[in-house]
Scaffold this motif. Structure first.
Motif, PDB file in Angstrom:
ATOM      1  N   GLU A 381     -34.036  48.696  21.246  1.00 56.77           N
ATOM      2  CA  GLU A 381     -34.930  49.834  21.464  1.00 56.77           C
ATOM      3  C   GLU A 381     -34.464  51.080  20.734  1.00 56.77           C
ATOM      4  OE1 GLU A 381     -32.116  49.906  25.097  1.00 56.77           O
ATOM      5  OE2 GLU A 381     -32.863  48.489  23.579  1.00 56.77           O
ATOM      6  N   HIS A 382     -33.221  51.053  20.199  1.00 56.74           N
ATOM      7  CA  HIS A 382     -32.675  52.219  19.500  1.00 56.74           C
ATOM      8  C   HIS A 382     -32.832  52.160  17.987  1.00 56.74           C
ATOM      9  CE1 HIS A 382     -31.065  53.668  23.255  1.00 56.74           C
ATOM     10  NE2 HIS A 382     -30.441  52.527  23.444  1.00 56.74           N
ATOM     11  N   GLY A 383     -33.379  51.054  17.468  1.00 59.04           N
ATOM     12  CA  GLY A 383     -33.589  51.007  16.030  1.00 59.04           C
ATOM     13  C   GLY A 383     -33.439  49.613  15.447  1.00 59.04           C
ATOM     14  N   VAL A 384     -33.440  49.572  14.124  1.00 59.69           N
ATOM     15  CA  VAL A 384     -33.370  48.312  13.382  1.00 59.69           C
ATOM     16  C   VAL A 384     -32.136  48.335  12.485  1.00 59.69           C
ATOM     17  CG1 VAL A 384     -34.539  46.794  11.740  1.00 59.69           C
ATOM     18  CG2 VAL A 384     -35.888  48.137  13.380  1.00 59.69           C
ATOM     19  N   ALA A 385     -31.300  47.319  12.636  1.00 57.01           N
ATOM     20  CA  ALA A 385     -30.144  47.148  11.750  1.00 57.01           C
ATOM     21  C   ALA A 385     -30.502  46.125  10.689  1.00 57.01           C
ATOM     22  CB  ALA A 385     -28.930  46.696  12.546  1.00 57.01           C
ATOM     23  N   GLU A 386     -30.545  46.555   9.437  1.00 63.43           N
ATOM     24  CA  GLU A 386     -30.847  45.650   8.333  1.00 63.43           C
ATOM     25  C   GLU A 386     -29.530  45.102   7.784  1.00 63.43           C
ATOM     26  OE1 GLU A 386     -33.267  47.726   5.551  1.00 63.43           O
ATOM     27  OE2 GLU A 386     -34.878  48.092   6.993  1.00 63.43           O
ATOM     28  N   LEU A 387     -29.316  43.798   7.928  1.00 65.55           N
ATOM     29  CA  LEU A 387     -28.011  43.219   7.618  1.00 65.55           C
ATOM     30  C   LEU A 387     -27.973  42.424   6.323  1.00 65.55           C
ATOM     31  CD1 LEU A 387     -26.814  41.946  11.128  1.00 65.55           C
ATOM     32  CD2 LEU A 387     -26.710  44.243  10.139  1.00 65.55           C
ATOM     33  N   ARG A 388     -29.110  41.941   5.849  1.00 66.36           N
ATOM     34  CA  ARG A 388     -29.105  41.079   4.672  1.00 66.36           C
ATOM     35  C   ARG A 388     -28.511  41.810   3.472  1.00 66.36           C
ATOM     36  NH1 ARG A 388     -32.717  37.208   3.881  1.00 66.36           N
ATOM     37  NH2 ARG A 388     -32.273  36.736   6.063  1.00 66.36           N
ATOM     38  N   GLY A 389     -27.483  41.201   2.857  1.00 69.03           N
ATOM     39  CA  GLY A 389     -26.871  41.754   1.663  1.00 69.03           C
ATOM     40  C   GLY A 389     -25.914  42.906   1.907  1.00 69.03           C
ATOM     41  N   ARG A 390     -25.623  43.202   3.169  1.00 67.99           N
ATOM     42  CA  ARG A 390     -24.742  44.328   3.472  1.00 67.99           C
ATOM     43  C   ARG A 390     -23.310  43.859   3.695  1.00 67.99           C
ATOM     44  NH1 ARG A 390     -27.451  49.034   7.185  1.00 67.99           N
ATOM     45  NH2 ARG A 390     -28.768  49.893   5.547  1.00 67.99           N
ATOM     46  N   SER A 391     -22.369  44.747   3.405  1.00 68.11           N
ATOM     47  CA  SER A 391     -20.952  44.442   3.609  1.00 68.11           C
ATOM     48  C   SER A 391     -20.625  44.425   5.099  1.00 68.11           C
ATOM     49  CB  SER A 391     -20.086  45.496   2.916  1.00 68.11           C
ATOM     50  OG  SER A 391     -20.199  46.744   3.595  1.00 68.11           O
ATOM     51  N   LEU A 392     -19.432  43.951   5.416  1.00 65.15           N
ATOM     52  CA  LEU A 392     -19.017  43.919   6.820  1.00 65.15           C
ATOM     53  C   LEU A 392     -18.987  45.323   7.417  1.00 65.15           C
ATOM     54  CD1 LEU A 392     -16.164  41.251   6.745  1.00 65.15           C
ATOM     55  CD2 LEU A 392     -18.554  40.953   7.389  1.00 65.15           C
ATOM     56  N   ALA A 393     -18.503  46.281   6.647  1.00 67.73           N
ATOM     57  CA  ALA A 393     -18.456  47.657   7.146  1.00 67.73           C
ATOM     58  C   ALA A 393     -19.866  48.209   7.363  1.00 67.73           C
ATOM     59  CB  ALA A 393     -17.688  48.542   6.168  1.00 67.73           C
ATOM     60  N   ALA A 398     -24.322  49.744  11.018  1.00 69.55           N
ATOM     61  CA  ALA A 398     -25.742  49.595  11.352  1.00 69.55           C
ATOM     62  C   ALA A 398     -25.925  49.094  12.777  1.00 69.55           C
ATOM     63  CB  ALA A 398     -26.407  48.644  10.362  1.00 69.55           C
ATOM     64  N   LEU A 399     -25.098  48.156  13.203  1.00 69.80           N
ATOM     65  CA  LEU A 399     -25.210  47.615  14.548  1.00 69.80           C
ATOM     66  C   LEU A 399     -24.749  48.610  15.602  1.00 69.80           C
ATOM     67  CD1 LEU A 399     -24.095  43.984  13.709  1.00 69.80           C
ATOM     68  CD2 LEU A 399     -26.309  44.623  14.687  1.00 69.80           C
ATOM     69  N   ILE A 400     -23.709  49.353  15.305  1.00 69.74           N
ATOM     70  CA  ILE A 400     -23.267  50.395  16.242  1.00 69.74           C
ATOM     71  C   ILE A 400     -24.368  51.433  16.427  1.00 69.74           C
ATOM     72  CG2 ILE A 400     -21.637  52.308  16.537  1.00 69.74           C
ATOM     73  CD1 ILE A 400     -19.540  50.479  15.105  1.00 69.74           C
ATOM     74  N   ALA A 401     -25.092  51.740  15.369  1.00 70.30           N
ATOM     75  CA  ALA A 401     -26.141  52.768  15.430  1.00 70.30           C
ATOM     76  C   ALA A 401     -27.306  52.367  16.329  1.00 70.30           C
ATOM     77  CB  ALA A 401     -26.649  53.075  14.026  1.00 70.30           C
ATOM     78  N   ILE A 402     -27.521  51.055  16.550  1.00 72.62           N
ATOM     79  CA  ILE A 402     -28.629  50.631  17.411  1.00 72.62           C
ATOM     80  C   ILE A 402     -28.145  50.175  18.788  1.00 72.62           C
ATOM     81  CG2 ILE A 402     -30.041  49.992  15.419  1.00 72.62           C
ATOM     82  CD1 ILE A 402     -29.518  47.024  16.227  1.00 72.62           C
ATOM     83  N   ALA A 403     -26.847  50.287  19.047  1.00 73.64           N
ATOM     84  CA  ALA A 403     -26.317  49.988  20.372  1.00 73.64           C
ATOM     85  C   ALA A 403     -26.631  51.128  21.331  1.00 73.64           C
ATOM     86  CB  ALA A 403     -24.811  49.763  20.292  1.00 73.64           C
TER      87      ALA A 403
END
Length: 422
Positions: A381-393, A398-403
Protein backbone atom coordinates in the motif's frame (compact mmCIF):
# COMPACT_ATOMS: atom_id res chain seq x y z
CA UNK A 1 -25.14 -44.75 -24.31
CA UNK A 2 -24.43 -46.82 -21.18
CA UNK A 3 -26.72 -46.29 -18.21
CA UNK A 4 -25.46 -44.80 -14.96
CA UNK A 5 -24.17 -47.19 -12.29
CA UNK A 6 -23.90 -46.92 -8.49
CA UNK A 7 -20.87 -44.93 -7.24
CA UNK A 8 -19.56 -48.16 -5.66
CA UNK A 9 -18.80 -49.49 -9.13
CA UNK A 10 -15.59 -47.47 -9.05
CA UNK A 11 -14.15 -49.95 -6.54
CA UNK A 12 -13.79 -52.54 -9.32
CA UNK A 13 -11.15 -50.29 -10.90
CA UNK A 14 -8.99 -49.90 -7.79
CA UNK A 15 -6.37 -52.60 -8.03
CA UNK A 16 -3.64 -52.87 -5.34
CA UNK A 17 -1.33 -49.85 -5.55
CA UNK A 18 -3.76 -47.86 -7.70
CA UNK A 19 -3.20 -44.13 -8.23
CA UNK A 20 -6.51 -42.25 -8.29
CA UNK A 21 -6.42 -38.78 -9.85
CA UNK A 22 -9.01 -36.29 -8.55
CA UNK A 23 -9.52 -32.75 -9.94
CA UNK A 24 -9.16 -29.86 -7.53
CA UNK A 25 -11.92 -27.99 -5.67
CA UNK A 26 -15.42 -28.63 -7.11
CA UNK A 27 -14.03 -31.13 -9.58
CA UNK A 28 -14.03 -33.71 -6.78
CA UNK A 29 -16.86 -36.26 -7.21
CA UNK A 30 -18.16 -36.45 -3.65
CA UNK A 31 -20.40 -39.51 -4.00
CA UNK A 32 -17.60 -41.43 -5.71
CA UNK A 33 -15.11 -40.45 -3.03
CA UNK A 34 -17.66 -41.45 -0.36
CA UNK A 35 -17.86 -44.88 -2.02
CA UNK A 36 -14.08 -45.23 -2.17
CA UNK A 37 -13.75 -44.40 1.49
CA UNK A 38 -16.62 -46.70 2.47
CA UNK A 39 -14.85 -49.54 0.64
CA UNK A 40 -11.41 -48.77 2.04
CA UNK A 41 -11.20 -52.01 4.03
CA UNK A 42 -11.00 -53.86 0.72
CA UNK A 43 -8.28 -51.63 -0.74
CA UNK A 44 -4.54 -52.07 -0.68
CA UNK A 45 -2.04 -49.24 -1.14
CA UNK A 46 -4.42 -46.93 -3.04
CA UNK A 47 -3.23 -43.33 -3.30
CA UNK A 48 -5.43 -40.33 -4.13
CA UNK A 49 -3.65 -37.47 -5.93
CA UNK A 50 -5.29 -34.04 -5.73
CA UNK A 51 -4.64 -30.31 -5.43
CA UNK A 52 -6.64 -28.07 -3.10
CA UNK A 53 -9.21 -30.46 -1.67
CA UNK A 54 -12.32 -28.77 -0.27
CA UNK A 55 -14.01 -31.77 1.37
CA UNK A 56 -12.70 -33.11 4.68
CA UNK A 57 -12.59 -36.90 4.92
CA UNK A 58 -11.41 -39.42 7.53
CA UNK A 59 -8.78 -40.93 5.20
CA UNK A 60 -7.00 -37.57 5.12
CA UNK A 61 -6.31 -38.05 8.81
CA UNK A 62 -5.01 -41.60 8.58
CA UNK A 63 -8.30 -43.40 9.28
CA UNK A 64 -7.51 -46.27 6.89
CA UNK A 65 -3.77 -46.57 7.31
CA UNK A 66 -1.87 -47.34 4.12
CA UNK A 67 -4.96 -48.90 2.49
CA UNK A 68 -6.07 -45.43 1.35
CA UNK A 69 -3.78 -42.39 1.50
CA UNK A 70 -3.66 -38.87 0.06
CA UNK A 71 -0.99 -37.05 -1.92
CA UNK A 72 -1.51 -33.29 -2.14
CA UNK A 73 -0.08 -30.92 -4.73
CA UNK A 74 -1.47 -27.77 -3.06
CA UNK A 75 -2.64 -27.56 0.56
CA UNK A 76 -6.07 -26.17 1.42
CA UNK A 77 -7.73 -25.34 4.73
CA UNK A 78 -8.81 -29.00 4.73
CA UNK A 79 -5.50 -30.69 3.96
CA UNK A 80 -3.20 -28.24 5.77
CA UNK A 81 -3.82 -29.68 9.27
CA UNK A 82 -3.49 -33.21 7.88
CA UNK A 83 -0.10 -32.35 6.39
CA UNK A 84 1.04 -30.80 9.67
CA UNK A 85 -0.04 -33.97 11.46
CA UNK A 86 1.89 -36.12 9.01
CA UNK A 87 -1.08 -38.06 7.59
CA UNK A 88 -0.76 -36.87 3.97
CA UNK A 89 2.14 -36.17 1.60
CA UNK A 90 2.88 -32.97 -0.35
CA UNK A 91 4.61 -32.95 -3.74
CA UNK A 92 6.43 -29.71 -4.73
CA UNK A 93 5.42 -28.49 -8.17
CA UNK A 94 4.67 -25.65 -10.52
CA UNK A 95 1.01 -25.94 -11.49
CA UNK A 96 1.83 -26.08 -15.21
CA UNK A 97 3.90 -29.21 -14.65
CA UNK A 98 1.38 -31.27 -12.64
CA UNK A 99 -0.01 -33.19 -15.68
CA UNK A 100 3.51 -34.25 -16.63
CA UNK A 101 4.36 -35.19 -13.03
CA UNK A 102 1.27 -37.36 -12.78
CA UNK A 103 2.02 -39.13 -16.06
CA UNK A 104 5.68 -39.74 -15.22
CA UNK A 105 5.55 -40.41 -11.49
CA UNK A 106 2.25 -42.27 -10.93
CA UNK A 107 0.41 -45.14 -12.60
CA UNK A 108 -2.59 -42.86 -13.36
CA UNK A 109 -4.89 -45.84 -12.76
CA UNK A 110 -8.15 -43.89 -13.02
CA UNK A 111 -9.45 -40.32 -12.99
CA UNK A 112 -12.60 -39.79 -10.93
CA UNK A 113 -14.26 -36.44 -11.59
CA UNK A 114 -17.46 -34.44 -11.25
CA UNK A 115 -19.21 -33.52 -14.49
CA UNK A 116 -22.35 -32.10 -15.98
CA UNK A 117 -24.93 -34.65 -17.18
CA UNK A 118 -24.33 -35.89 -20.73
CA UNK A 119 -25.83 -33.78 -23.50
CA UNK A 120 -27.93 -35.10 -26.40
CA UNK A 121 -24.73 -35.95 -28.27
CA UNK A 122 -23.40 -38.05 -25.39
CA UNK A 123 -20.76 -35.58 -24.16
CA UNK A 124 -19.99 -34.83 -20.52
CA UNK A 125 -18.40 -31.53 -19.48
CA UNK A 126 -16.04 -31.29 -16.52
CA UNK A 127 -17.66 -27.92 -15.86
CA UNK A 128 -15.64 -25.80 -13.43
CA UNK A 129 -12.49 -27.78 -14.11
CA UNK A 130 -9.92 -28.56 -16.76
CA UNK A 131 -6.81 -28.33 -14.55
CA UNK A 132 -4.42 -31.32 -14.70
CA UNK A 133 -6.99 -33.96 -15.72
CA UNK A 134 -7.82 -32.62 -19.19
CA UNK A 135 -4.48 -33.82 -20.53
CA UNK A 136 -5.37 -37.34 -19.32
CA UNK A 137 -8.53 -37.62 -21.45
CA UNK A 138 -8.07 -40.50 -23.89
CA UNK A 139 -4.99 -41.70 -21.99
CA UNK A 140 -6.45 -42.75 -18.64
CA UNK A 141 -9.81 -44.35 -17.73
CA UNK A 142 -12.37 -41.82 -16.43
CA UNK A 143 -15.19 -42.54 -13.96
CA UNK A 144 -17.58 -39.59 -13.70
CA UNK A 145 -20.18 -38.32 -11.28
CA UNK A 146 -22.82 -36.28 -13.10
CA UNK A 147 -24.63 -33.59 -11.14
CA UNK A 148 -27.19 -31.10 -12.51
CA UNK A 149 -25.49 -28.34 -10.51
CA UNK A 150 -22.30 -28.54 -12.57
CA UNK A 151 -22.27 -25.91 -15.35
CA UNK A 152 -21.70 -27.10 -18.89
CA UNK A 153 -18.60 -25.27 -20.08
CA UNK A 154 -16.72 -25.13 -23.37
CA UNK A 155 -13.12 -25.94 -24.14
CA UNK A 156 -10.90 -28.99 -23.81
CA UNK A 157 -12.74 -30.48 -20.84
CA UNK A 158 -15.39 -32.57 -22.59
CA UNK A 159 -15.58 -36.36 -22.83
CA UNK A 160 -17.74 -38.56 -25.03
CA UNK A 161 -19.50 -41.40 -23.24
CA UNK A 162 -17.30 -43.85 -25.15
CA UNK A 163 -14.28 -42.42 -23.28
CA UNK A 164 -15.81 -43.13 -19.86
CA UNK A 165 -15.50 -46.48 -18.08
CA UNK A 166 -18.49 -45.69 -15.89
CA UNK A 167 -20.63 -42.88 -14.55
CA UNK A 168 -23.02 -42.30 -11.71
CA UNK A 169 -25.47 -39.59 -10.75
CA UNK A 170 -25.79 -37.35 -7.69
CA UNK A 171 -27.55 -34.16 -6.68
CA UNK A 172 -24.70 -32.62 -4.76
CA UNK A 173 -24.39 -28.81 -4.94
CA UNK A 174 -21.11 -27.03 -5.67
CA UNK A 175 -19.23 -25.42 -2.82
CA UNK A 176 -19.23 -21.63 -2.95
CA UNK A 177 -16.38 -19.27 -2.08
CA UNK A 178 -17.69 -15.71 -1.70
CA UNK A 179 -15.67 -12.81 -2.96
CA UNK A 180 -13.31 -11.43 -0.31
CA UNK A 181 -13.90 -7.91 0.95
CA UNK A 182 -11.06 -5.52 0.20
CA UNK A 183 -9.52 -3.57 3.09
CA UNK A 184 -7.98 -0.11 2.95
CA UNK A 185 -4.49 -1.41 2.23
CA UNK A 186 -5.86 -3.77 -0.41
CA UNK A 187 -7.60 -0.93 -2.23
CA UNK A 188 -4.40 1.13 -2.24
CA UNK A 189 -2.49 -1.81 -3.72
CA UNK A 190 -5.24 -2.34 -6.28
CA UNK A 191 -4.99 1.24 -7.49
CA UNK A 192 -1.19 1.06 -7.76
CA UNK A 193 -1.37 -2.10 -9.88
CA UNK A 194 -4.29 -1.00 -12.07
CA UNK A 195 -2.67 2.29 -13.04
CA UNK A 196 0.27 0.34 -14.51
CA UNK A 197 -1.89 -2.01 -16.60
CA UNK A 198 -2.65 -0.49 -20.01
CA UNK A 199 -5.85 -0.84 -22.01
CA UNK A 200 -5.74 -3.94 -24.20
CA UNK A 201 -3.58 -5.89 -21.75
CA UNK A 202 -4.23 -9.54 -20.94
CA UNK A 203 -4.40 -10.23 -17.23
CA UNK A 204 -4.01 -13.07 -14.77
CA UNK A 205 -5.20 -12.43 -11.23
CA UNK A 206 -5.50 -14.79 -8.28
CA UNK A 207 -8.16 -14.86 -5.59
CA UNK A 208 -8.48 -12.98 -2.30
CA UNK A 209 -9.03 -9.46 -1.03
CA UNK A 210 -6.15 -7.85 -2.97
CA UNK A 211 -7.24 -9.56 -6.19
CA UNK A 212 -10.76 -8.20 -5.61
CA UNK A 213 -9.33 -4.71 -5.14
CA UNK A 214 -7.27 -4.92 -8.34
CA UNK A 215 -10.31 -6.00 -10.33
CA UNK A 216 -12.37 -3.16 -8.87
CA UNK A 217 -9.64 -0.70 -9.83
CA UNK A 218 -9.69 -1.96 -13.44
CA UNK A 219 -13.31 -0.94 -14.06
CA UNK A 220 -12.24 2.12 -16.05
CA UNK A 221 -10.11 0.11 -18.46
CA UNK A 222 -10.98 -1.00 -21.99
CA UNK A 223 -10.58 -4.18 -24.02
CA UNK A 224 -8.78 -6.24 -21.42
CA UNK A 225 -8.21 -9.92 -22.03
CA UNK A 226 -8.22 -12.69 -19.44
CA UNK A 227 -5.88 -15.68 -19.48
CA UNK A 228 -5.81 -17.05 -15.95
CA UNK A 229 -5.55 -20.28 -14.01
CA UNK A 230 -8.43 -19.31 -11.70
CA UNK A 231 -11.67 -17.68 -12.81
CA UNK A 232 -13.89 -16.17 -10.11
CA UNK A 233 -16.74 -13.73 -9.63
CA UNK A 234 -14.64 -10.58 -9.98
CA UNK A 235 -13.95 -11.34 -13.63
CA UNK A 236 -17.69 -11.66 -14.29
CA UNK A 237 -18.14 -8.08 -13.08
CA UNK A 238 -15.58 -6.82 -15.61
CA UNK A 239 -17.13 -8.78 -18.45
CA UNK A 240 -20.59 -7.44 -17.70
CA UNK A 241 -19.20 -3.90 -17.47
CA UNK A 242 -17.69 -4.25 -20.96
CA UNK A 243 -14.12 -3.97 -19.64
CA UNK A 244 -13.09 -7.49 -20.70
CA UNK A 245 -13.52 -8.19 -24.41
CA UNK A 246 -10.35 -10.03 -25.36
CA UNK A 247 -10.19 -8.38 -28.77
CA UNK A 248 -6.47 -7.65 -28.46
CA UNK A 249 -5.37 -11.05 -27.16
CA UNK A 250 -2.82 -12.93 -29.23
CA UNK A 251 -3.84 -16.32 -27.78
CA UNK A 252 -7.52 -17.38 -27.80
CA UNK A 253 -8.66 -13.98 -29.07
CA UNK A 254 -12.18 -12.95 -28.02
CA UNK A 255 -12.21 -15.70 -25.40
CA UNK A 256 -11.49 -15.98 -21.70
CA UNK A 257 -9.06 -18.82 -21.03
CA UNK A 258 -9.00 -20.47 -17.60
CA UNK A 259 -8.15 -23.84 -16.11
CA UNK A 260 -10.51 -23.91 -13.12
CA UNK A 261 -13.31 -21.82 -11.62
CA UNK A 262 -14.21 -21.19 -8.00
CA UNK A 263 -16.70 -18.68 -6.65
CA UNK A 264 -20.41 -18.34 -5.99
CA UNK A 265 -23.56 -19.67 -7.62
CA UNK A 266 -23.65 -16.47 -9.65
CA UNK A 267 -20.37 -17.50 -11.29
CA UNK A 268 -21.50 -21.08 -11.88
CA UNK A 269 -24.78 -19.94 -13.45
CA UNK A 270 -22.88 -17.46 -15.65
CA UNK A 271 -20.54 -20.20 -16.85
CA UNK A 272 -23.31 -22.56 -17.91
CA UNK A 273 -23.36 -22.65 -21.70
CA UNK A 274 -21.22 -19.51 -21.93
CA UNK A 275 -19.09 -19.93 -25.06
CA UNK A 276 -16.87 -16.94 -24.26
CA UNK A 277 -15.13 -19.01 -21.55
CA UNK A 278 -12.76 -21.76 -22.65
CA UNK A 279 -11.68 -24.26 -20.02
CA UNK A 280 -8.23 -25.47 -21.04
CA UNK A 281 -5.60 -27.70 -19.48
CA UNK A 282 -3.15 -26.17 -17.04
CA UNK A 283 -0.27 -27.41 -19.17
CA UNK A 284 -1.48 -24.89 -21.78
CA UNK A 285 -2.91 -22.06 -19.68
CA UNK A 286 0.06 -21.87 -17.28
CA UNK A 287 2.80 -22.68 -19.78
CA UNK A 288 5.23 -19.72 -19.65
CA UNK A 289 5.88 -20.20 -23.38
CA UNK A 290 2.17 -19.67 -24.13
CA UNK A 291 1.93 -16.70 -21.76
CA UNK A 292 4.98 -15.11 -23.38
CA UNK A 293 3.15 -14.93 -26.72
CA UNK A 294 0.72 -12.32 -25.36
CA UNK A 295 1.73 -8.69 -25.62
CA UNK A 296 1.24 -6.53 -22.51
CA UNK A 297 0.57 -9.56 -20.32
CA UNK A 298 0.07 -8.62 -16.65
CA UNK A 299 0.27 -11.16 -13.84
CA UNK A 300 -0.87 -10.37 -10.28
CA UNK A 301 -0.16 -12.78 -7.42
CA UNK A 302 0.14 -12.49 -3.64
CA UNK A 303 2.99 -13.42 -1.33
CA UNK A 304 3.46 -13.78 2.40
CA UNK A 305 7.05 -12.57 2.78
CA UNK A 306 9.73 -10.82 0.69
CA UNK A 307 13.37 -10.40 1.61
CA UNK A 308 15.53 -7.42 0.71
CA UNK A 309 16.88 -8.94 -2.50
CA UNK A 310 13.39 -9.83 -3.77
CA UNK A 311 12.98 -13.51 -2.95
CA UNK A 312 9.28 -14.23 -2.43
CA UNK A 313 8.09 -16.91 -0.02
CA UNK A 314 4.48 -17.42 -1.06
CA UNK A 315 3.70 -20.93 0.15
CA UNK A 316 4.84 -20.84 3.77
CA UNK A 317 3.72 -18.75 6.74
CA UNK A 318 6.17 -18.15 9.58
CA UNK A 319 8.36 -20.90 8.15
CA UNK A 320 5.56 -23.49 8.06
CA UNK A 321 3.99 -24.95 4.92
CA UNK A 322 0.65 -23.32 4.11
CA UNK A 323 -0.17 -24.06 0.46
CA UNK A 324 2.26 -24.74 -2.43
CA UNK A 325 3.75 -22.97 -5.43
CA UNK A 326 0.63 -23.02 -7.58
CA UNK A 327 1.02 -21.01 -10.77
CA UNK A 328 2.82 -17.95 -9.39
CA UNK A 329 6.20 -18.76 -10.94
CA UNK A 330 4.55 -19.96 -14.18
CA UNK A 331 2.91 -16.59 -14.77
CA UNK A 332 5.81 -14.51 -13.47
CA UNK A 333 8.16 -16.19 -15.92
CA UNK A 334 5.69 -15.97 -18.79
CA UNK A 335 5.14 -12.25 -18.17
CA UNK A 336 8.91 -11.73 -18.03
CA UNK A 337 9.29 -12.97 -21.61
CA UNK A 338 6.14 -11.31 -22.99
CA UNK A 339 6.53 -8.10 -24.99
CA UNK A 340 5.75 -5.26 -22.55
CA UNK A 341 4.86 -7.91 -19.97
CA UNK A 342 4.66 -7.14 -16.27
CA UNK A 343 4.44 -9.33 -13.16
CA UNK A 344 3.22 -7.92 -9.86
CA UNK A 345 3.79 -9.58 -6.49
CA UNK A 346 1.39 -7.97 -4.04
CA UNK A 347 1.24 -7.94 -0.25
CA UNK A 348 0.17 -5.64 2.58
CA UNK A 349 3.23 -4.20 4.28
CA UNK A 350 2.26 -5.72 7.65
CA UNK A 351 0.68 -8.97 8.81
CA UNK A 352 -2.52 -8.82 10.82
CA UNK A 353 -0.47 -8.97 14.03
CA UNK A 354 1.80 -6.11 12.95
CA UNK A 355 4.89 -7.91 11.64
CA UNK A 356 6.59 -6.64 8.51
CA UNK A 357 6.17 -8.77 5.40
CA UNK A 358 9.35 -7.22 3.99
CA UNK A 359 12.25 -8.67 5.95
CA UNK A 360 16.07 -8.64 5.76
CA UNK A 361 16.12 -12.45 5.57
CA UNK A 362 13.25 -14.86 5.04
CA UNK A 363 11.98 -16.56 8.17
CA UNK A 364 13.75 -19.83 8.94
CA UNK A 365 11.87 -22.64 7.22
CA UNK A 366 10.35 -20.38 4.56
CA UNK A 367 10.37 -21.65 0.98
CA UNK A 368 11.19 -19.44 -2.02
CA UNK A 369 8.35 -19.61 -4.53
CA UNK A 370 9.42 -16.93 -7.00
CA UNK A 371 13.14 -16.41 -7.52
CA UNK A 372 14.73 -12.99 -7.12
CA UNK A 373 15.83 -13.19 -10.77
CA UNK A 374 12.19 -13.52 -11.87
CA UNK A 375 10.47 -11.03 -9.56
CA UNK A 376 9.49 -7.88 -11.43
CA UNK A 377 7.37 -5.56 -9.24
CA UNK A 378 6.61 -5.86 -5.54
CA UNK A 379 3.62 -3.78 -4.44
CA UNK A 380 2.41 -2.77 -0.97
CA UNK A 381 0.00 0.00 0.00
CA UNK A 382 3.06 2.28 0.28
CA UNK A 383 4.22 1.97 -3.32
CA UNK A 384 5.79 -0.14 -6.04
CA UNK A 385 9.33 -1.52 -5.93
CA UNK A 386 10.62 -2.15 -9.45
CA UNK A 387 13.26 -4.87 -9.15
CA UNK A 388 13.94 -6.14 -12.67
CA UNK A 389 17.51 -5.30 -13.70
CA UNK A 390 18.34 -3.57 -10.42
CA UNK A 391 21.39 -4.18 -8.25
CA UNK A 392 21.15 -5.68 -4.79
CA UNK A 393 21.58 -2.25 -3.22
CA UNK A 394 18.90 -0.72 -5.46
CA UNK A 395 16.55 -3.59 -4.65
CA UNK A 396 17.06 -3.16 -0.92
CA UNK A 397 16.38 0.59 -1.09
CA UNK A 398 13.27 0.11 -3.24
CA UNK A 399 11.83 -2.53 -0.93
CA UNK A 400 12.59 -0.55 2.22
CA UNK A 401 10.77 2.42 0.66
CA UNK A 402 7.51 0.42 0.34
CA UNK A 403 7.72 -1.21 3.78
CA UNK A 404 5.70 0.12 6.68
CA UNK A 405 7.34 3.35 7.93
CA UNK A 406 7.68 1.89 11.44
CA UNK A 407 10.17 -0.76 10.27
CA UNK A 408 12.20 1.10 7.66
CA UNK A 409 15.05 2.00 10.02
CA UNK A 410 15.32 -1.61 11.19
CA UNK A 411 15.30 -2.83 7.61
CA UNK A 412 18.02 -0.37 6.68
CA UNK A 413 20.19 -1.65 9.54
CA UNK A 414 19.48 -5.20 8.42
CA UNK A 415 20.48 -4.35 4.87
CA UNK A 416 23.78 -2.92 6.08
CA UNK A 417 24.45 -6.00 8.23
CA UNK A 418 23.81 -8.25 5.23
CA UNK A 419 26.12 -6.18 3.06
CA UNK A 420 23.40 -5.02 0.66
CA UNK A 421 23.90 -1.39 1.72
CA UNK A 422 27.05 0.33 2.90
Amino acid sequence: MPAPVPPEAVLDLLTPGADVIVPLANGEPTAVMDAIEAGADGLKGVRVHQMHALHDRPYLHGAHGDRLTHVSYFLSHVTRPAYWDGTIDLVPNNFSEVPLLLQRCTDCTVVVAAASPPDRHGYFSLGTNADYVTSLIGRVPFFLEATPHMPRTHGANTLHHSQVVGWCESDRPLLEVPRAEARTADRAIGELVAERIPDGATIQIGIGSIAAAVLDALRGHRDLGVHTELLHDGVVDLVEAGVVTGVEKEVRRNRIAATFCLGTKRLYDWLDGNAVVEMLGVDFVNDPRVIARMKRFASVNATTEVDLIGQCASETVAGRYWSSSGGQADFARGAMYAEEGQAFIVTPSLTRDGRSRIVPTLTEGSVVTTLKNTVDHVVTEHGVAELRGRSLAERARALIAIADPSVRDDLTRGAVEKGFLR
